[in-house]
Design an enzyme around this catalytic site. Sequence first.
Site, short mmCIF file in Angstrom:
data_model
loop_
_atom_site.label_atom_id
_atom_site.label_comp_id
_atom_site.label_asym_id
_atom_site.label_seq_id
_atom_site.Cartn_x
_atom_site.Cartn_y
_atom_site.Cartn_z
N GLU A 150 4.38 -0.25 -9.49
CA GLU A 150 3.10 0.46 -9.56
C GLU A 150 3.36 1.95 -9.39
O GLU A 150 3.97 2.37 -8.42
CB GLU A 150 2.15 -0.03 -8.47
CG GLU A 150 0.81 0.68 -8.44
CD GLU A 150 -0.06 0.22 -7.29
OE1 GLU A 150 -1.26 0.55 -7.29
OE2 GLU A 150 0.46 -0.46 -6.37
N GLU A 233 -9.99 4.12 -4.61
CA GLU A 233 -9.73 3.21 -3.51
C GLU A 233 -10.54 3.71 -2.32
O GLU A 233 -10.11 4.63 -1.61
CB GLU A 233 -8.24 3.18 -3.16
CG GLU A 233 -7.39 2.49 -4.20
CD GLU A 233 -5.94 2.35 -3.76
OE1 GLU A 233 -5.37 1.27 -3.96
OE2 GLU A 233 -5.38 3.33 -3.21
#
Length: 390
Positions: A150, A233
């Site tokens: 990621e 997030e």
Amino acid sequence: MRRPLRAIAAAGLLAAGTIVAVALGGNASADTQICDQFGSTVIGNKYVVQNNRWGTTATQCINATATGFSITRQDGVSPTNGAPVSYPSIFAGCHYTNCSPGTNMPIQVKSISSAPASISWNYVSGATYDAAYDIWLDPTPKKDGVNQMEIMIWMNRQGTIQPIGSPVGNTTLAGRSWEVWRGSNGQNNVISYVASSPIPSMSFDALEFINDTRNRGAITNDWYLTSIQAGFEPWQGGVGLAVTSFSQDVRTGGTNPSPTPSPTTSPTGNPTPSPTTSTPPPAGTACTVKYTPTSVWNNGYTVDVAITNKGSSTINGWNLTYNLPAGQQVTNSWSATVTQSGSAVSARNVDYNGTLAPGASTTFGYQGTLSGAFTAPSAFALNGVNCAKV
């Protein structure tokens, strides 16, 4: 900071969930509210907008627009030393079997000639969150489940939060300076590029970040790009956060070469230029080693290792050797070539960090499996010379 998988068990939960206003994979022609945990919709017949509330049972709703989405309700709260509550986002590519229309992903990195991207954000105050551009890669053309790598491009962060792992240096990409972090959340490896100040909009080539990650030894040109995502997030709050526009292409028609990595900069600002020779240091050269576990879980761990040349002569090419405690096995590494035979470990420099001037430092890291309690090695030697552990 460890972080669990964002969309764990998404496929099963999608089947059981109820999506507000649209069905999974529907094409949104007008603003569409999504409150289902993993609800999603298609916009512009090209991108998928997903709620992706993976870390809380509290309600979260997003409004998908013709060009992006906004958070309209976010009731979840998570401590800032833990994981965020969700990752509402827009993406191109494939995420847990949900593929955007007409995507050419998964696609091998070596087949990509460019990946032009454009993003515009709306930020709010009073919330704790990051605004992240996520790039997912895997050794296989994976369309389901977690990928092994990621890349997170943090374009804004508010509150006392930080990326996974620890800082390993600084770099310049897309005409901007970024602090680079590296670590693992126990599910996948993560390299994060953190902007020094909020970026409200940005047009860039995402391939620059993929190539930099490759140059750090985290992936190869044979790996597959599976999806590119942009979203937030949140740890607390977030109503009003929005991706106001998003554009992402992945172009082929050429080959992506493997250039020689450029010199990097250590977190302390000391340059680590490319080596010109591979001669060992003179006998008696002093050194120190700082061995720092960045994440430890029930059957694995990640560590960062910092080497400092404390002698008066330049080191051209280094090999750090030590023994791992019983039950530990190296699985992958970055910024060094790490091999293991029994308990003996050898960590050799890569081509961009092999020269250490007097007083200079460099870092590398690796991930390993673990059986029993974690303990650190007790002694280190650099090119056969004992180093002090700090």
